[in-house]
Design a protein around this motif. Structure first.
Motif, short mmCIF file in Angstrom:
data_model
loop_
_atom_site.label_atom_id
_atom_site.label_comp_id
_atom_site.label_asym_id
_atom_site.label_seq_id
_atom_site.Cartn_x
_atom_site.Cartn_y
_atom_site.Cartn_z
N ASP A 227 0.84 -1.20 0.00
CA ASP A 227 0.00 0.00 0.00
C ASP A 227 0.88 1.25 0.00
OD1 ASP A 227 0.91 0.31 2.62
OD2 ASP A 227 -0.93 -0.45 3.52
N ALA A 228 0.25 2.40 -0.18
CA ALA A 228 0.99 3.65 -0.29
C ALA A 228 1.56 4.08 1.07
CB ALA A 228 0.07 4.74 -0.84
N SER A 229 2.62 4.83 0.99
CA SER A 229 3.20 5.38 2.22
C SER A 229 2.36 6.54 2.72
CB SER A 229 4.63 5.87 1.94
OG SER A 229 4.63 6.83 0.89
N SER A 230 2.56 6.94 3.96
CA SER A 230 1.83 8.06 4.55
C SER A 230 2.21 9.36 3.82
CB SER A 230 2.16 8.21 6.03
OG SER A 230 1.81 7.06 6.75
N PRO A 231 1.23 10.18 3.45
CA PRO A 231 1.55 11.46 2.78
C PRO A 231 2.43 12.34 3.67
CG PRO A 231 -0.80 10.96 2.62
CD PRO A 231 -0.21 9.99 3.60
#
Length: 394
Positions: A227-231
């Motif tokens: 999943d994507a990293s934290s913005p």
């Protein structure tokens, strides 16, 4: 233990450890002839020295008293430290790792110092409480699989190690490897705060601190955890959680073999022929701990590379002691600090006698390097806990 007098510096540490296991005390003569050991005399110990190829001198009582008097003189930067107890040693390493993957494991075997291997399951089950000293294998505590993705994502060993790490995390009840590794890092942190001694080399140094600083933040890109990293995760890093480093910038690109700005590898402009680092000199009587950790038969030690080769000086916390530095660019190679009731030492680089160790390279034969100053620093750390008082039971 000076340069001229000792045929095998490394095995001398193993002999000293062996004597401590026999409930006999040893005096470590800091800054006296390269940090010599004053051992009890017996035929058994002399024979053990001969078997192991260790140089020794037999002293009369009068000569011994004369040496100790010289060392105790206020005019001499020396001290005699009593070693009382053989520390119980653990190496944090995954199952199946070969000994030559790790300099500490190699030198422990060569010096004949016993150790036990532990890994995530044992750590999470409080297995560290059985040990006085812990070495962190070249681990990646951030869950990014050593940042090998760019060069080795198609390699069978990388794919297999990723699968094994994911299976272990699932077995231990975690949905991500990064979450499981953070839990391990927090257990190790608590172990040190409670009075343990931790030693780390190469990527285990900065990745450990990065993992602590990123607690509760996803710093892994999708190819690592799905999943994507934290913005904006860089702005959420908490440097107050770390042991040694502060103000660092994380390397976001998954194809770059680097964790952060802590490491100097990509910034250095030093040729192999001139790559040396200097050990600091401390007051043996007033600063016995760093003095112990810097005992050597030379103050100038050959440099060596690693994923984390050395540390950016400006990103080391002010309360952390730099014990070895490369003067030409100011980088720190060897640092030490206190955390709670415990201690930690970080040593940059992979193998002190293999300048640029790569995946698949042949192992180092320590029989060819029995007087290695770089390996002596590792063994100084092994004996350091022997000088500490035994923990009081409460």
């Amino acid at each position: 233990m000076d340069a001229e007098g000792q045929k095998n510096h490394l095995k001398a540490y193993g002999l000293t450890y062996w004597i401590l296991t026999k409930d006999q005390k040893v005096k470590w003569l800091l800054n006296y002839r390269g940090g010599s050991f004053l051992l009890p005399d017996s035929e058994t110990i002399q024979r053990e020295c001969q078997i192991r190829g260790i140089s020794f001198e037999v002293l009369s009582d009068a000569k011994t008293e004369s040496i100790l008097a010289e060392i105790s003189s206020p005019s001499q930067n020396m001290e005699a430290v009593v070693l009382e107890k053989a520390p119980k040693v653990a190496v944090y390493t995954p199952k199946g790792k070969l000994p030559w993957d790790d300099a500490v494991t190699m030198v422990l075997q060569y010096a004949e110092i016993p150790y036990e291997t532990i890994y995530d399951e044992e750590v999470l089950n409080d297995g560290l409480l059985l040990f006085d000293w812990l070495h962190l294998h070249h681990e990646d505590f951030t869950g990014q699989y050593g940042k090998f993705y760019g060069a080795y994502k198609a390699a069978s060993w990388y794919i297999e190690e990723k699968k094994e790490a994911e299976a272990l995390a699932t077995k231990l009840g975690y949905s991500k490897v990064s979450d499981e590794k953070l839990a391990v890092a927090l257990k190790i942190r608590d172990y040190v705060i409670g009075g343990g001694f931790m030693f780390a080399m190469c990527s285990a140094t900065d990745s450990f601190d990065i993992a602590l600083s990123a607690e509760g933040i996803d710093i892994c890109e999708p190819m690592f955890d799905g999943d994507a990293s934290s913005p904006g995760y860089q702005n959420k890093i908490d440097y107050n959680r770390t042991f040694a480093f502060t103000g660092f910038t994380l390397e976001r690109n998954p194809n770059i073999y680097e964790f952060s700005s802590i490491d100097m590898t990509r910034k250095r402009m030093i040729h192999k022929s001139t790559d040396y680092f200097s050990l600091m000199e401390f007051s043996a009587k007033w600063d016995p701990i760093p003095t112990m950790l810097c005992q050597n038969h030379t103050a100038l030690v050959k440099g060596f590379m690693g994923q984390t080769t050395s540390f950016t000086r400006d990103e080391i916390k002010s309360n952390v002691l730099v014990m070895g530095e490369t003067k030409s660019n100011g980088e720190a190679k060897y640092i030490h600090g206190i955390k709670g009731k415990g201690f930690f030492t970080f040593y940059g680089g992979h193998d002190p006698e293999d300048y640029q160790h790569r995946v698949g390279d042949a192992k180092t034969e320590l029989d060819l390097h029995p007087n290695s100053p770089g390996y002596r620093l590792i063994l100084n750390n092994i004996l350091f806990p022997a000088a500490r008082k035994k923990k009081q039971k409460t």
